[in-house]
Design an enzyme around this catalytic site. Structure first.
Site, short mmCIF file in Angstrom:
data_model
loop_
_atom_site.label_atom_id
_atom_site.label_comp_id
_atom_site.label_asym_id
_atom_site.label_seq_id
_atom_site.Cartn_x
_atom_site.Cartn_y
_atom_site.Cartn_z
CD1 TRP A 104 31.03 48.61 45.14
CD2 TRP A 104 29.16 47.58 44.48
NE1 TRP A 104 30.48 49.36 44.13
CE2 TRP A 104 29.33 48.76 43.70
CE3 TRP A 104 28.04 46.78 44.24
CZ2 TRP A 104 28.43 49.13 42.72
CZ3 TRP A 104 27.14 47.16 43.25
CH2 TRP A 104 27.34 48.32 42.51
CG ASP A 174 33.67 42.54 44.34
OD1 ASP A 174 34.31 42.68 43.28
OD2 ASP A 174 32.61 43.17 44.58
CE LYS A 198 33.58 48.72 38.76
NZ LYS A 198 32.62 49.80 39.05
#
Length: 364
Positions: A104, A174, A198
């Protein structure tokens, strides 16, 4: 009701059962409104109260200082890969630093490179992203416009135990796959973003916490939907917000506060859950091997392989038959990934632990 499985998906992920049950009770008629939240106008007093309460409760849970804005946006983490450099890098004449600890972080860098100059402050590629850097390993530019890092990499299962020190350079994070899993020193950050699916709610809403002084960097030339300042000035209602997803985020925050007892308690529970699985891996005499180094192991995503890869398919098949689903690892790492987010109950972790022990006894 059909029996629920233990869902170890990396996202969209398991939600707290009490949250699902309350949402079910209020699905058709939100109390006092005679309609579902999905049917409400985002301009109505009832929905504005839901959004205001969600923000207030989220601020209290995280201890968000008054000089930070909380935004509820759409587009997931990938849109933030672009919005961060659009708002904080474009037109500054400076570069942005990126710390790469997995997939990511690399994707975030690719998007930033479209907007301006970037530097890689550290890259864990050589070790297939099995650890995070020490502070001494970071090659940071003291004049950078910001430093970006991914605090928990879902694919590789590595997690920063603490934030990197960046001096006066704003730290951008992030936090998608660990958001609300532990206390956060918000004042160390310039900006934190997290897609909800999540730990915080269903897919469809992305939470951005941004220090107010950084809003001035949003250029007037930016399209309104891509400007943090525009969204902040409109109280997250520049366009129709993801109303129902935002409502569920509010329920999750209530659950963390009232049922769990806050983020300190949640962190303790997450540590215990992760330790139970890592113990199986470490004591398996090589039958199971973890991907991440011990000091960088994720509390959210436990990644591991088996010594004999021919057993991967039988493991998955037998696990699914036992009600333990979505354990297959990402193709870049292989093996398995057990995502044990906040809502994964200890009983689910214990069921997976016993399955792994039994599988190793039969095949080791």
């Amino acid at each position: 009701m059909e029996k629920r499985v233990y869902n170890f998906s990396a996202g969209p992920a398991v939600l707290p059962l009490p949250v699902l049950e309350k949402a079910q009770r209020e699905l058709v008629c939100y109390p006092g409104q005679g309609m579902s939240v999905m049917e409400m106008s985002h301009r109505s007093d009832a929905f504005i109260e839901i959004m205001t309460r969600t923000e207030r409760d989220l601020r209290a849970l995280l201890g968000v200082p008054d000089n930070y804005k909380v935004l509820f946006l759409q587009g997931g983490g990938r849109l933030q890969f672009s919005m961060v450099p659009m708002n904080l890098l474009r037109g500054t004449g400076k570069s942005a630093d990126y710390i790469l600890t997995g997939s990511w972080g690399k994707d975030a860098l690719k998007e930033a490179q479209r907007e301006g100059e970037t530097r890689v402050a550290w890259d864990g590629k050589e070790g297939n992203y099995h650890r995070v850097p020490s502070q001494a390993e970071l090659k940071l530019d003291p004049n950078a416009t910001y430093v970006h890092f991914t605090i928990n990499e879902t694919i590789q299962g590595v997690q920063f135990p603490r934030e990197p020190e960046t001096g006066n350079v704003p730290l951008v994070c992030d936090a998608s796959s660990e958001f609300l899993s532990r206390p956060v020193p918000i004042n160390k950050y310039g900006l934190i973003y997290a897609c909800a699916q999540k730990n915080a709610g269903p897919a469809g809403v992305t939470i951005v916490i941004v220090r107010e002084d950084l809003l001035a960097r949003s250029a007037e030339s930016l399209p309104g939907m891509l400007s943090y300042k525009v969204h902040a000035d409109a109280d997250s209602a520049f366009n129709t917000p993801p109303c129902y997803a935002l409502y569920v985020v509010g329920l999750v925050v209530e659950w963390l506060r009232d049922t769990i007892g806050g983020l300190d308690k949640m962190h303790q529970l997450n540590q215990k859950k992760a330790a139970r699985l890592y113990e199986v891996i470490d004591q398996s005499n090589g039958f199971y091997t973890g991907h991440a180094t011990n000091d960088c192991r994720s509390l959210m995503n436990v990644t591991f392989r088996m010594k004999n890869a021919e057993l991967d398919k039988p493991f998955n098949k037998e696990a699914e038959a036992a009600g333990l689903v979505t354990l297959k690892g990402h193709r870049s790492v292989g093996g398995f990934r057990a995502s044990i987010y906040n809502a994964m109950p200890p009983e689910g972790v214990e069921a997976l632990r016993e399955f792994m022990l039994d599988f190793a006894r039969k095949h080791g």
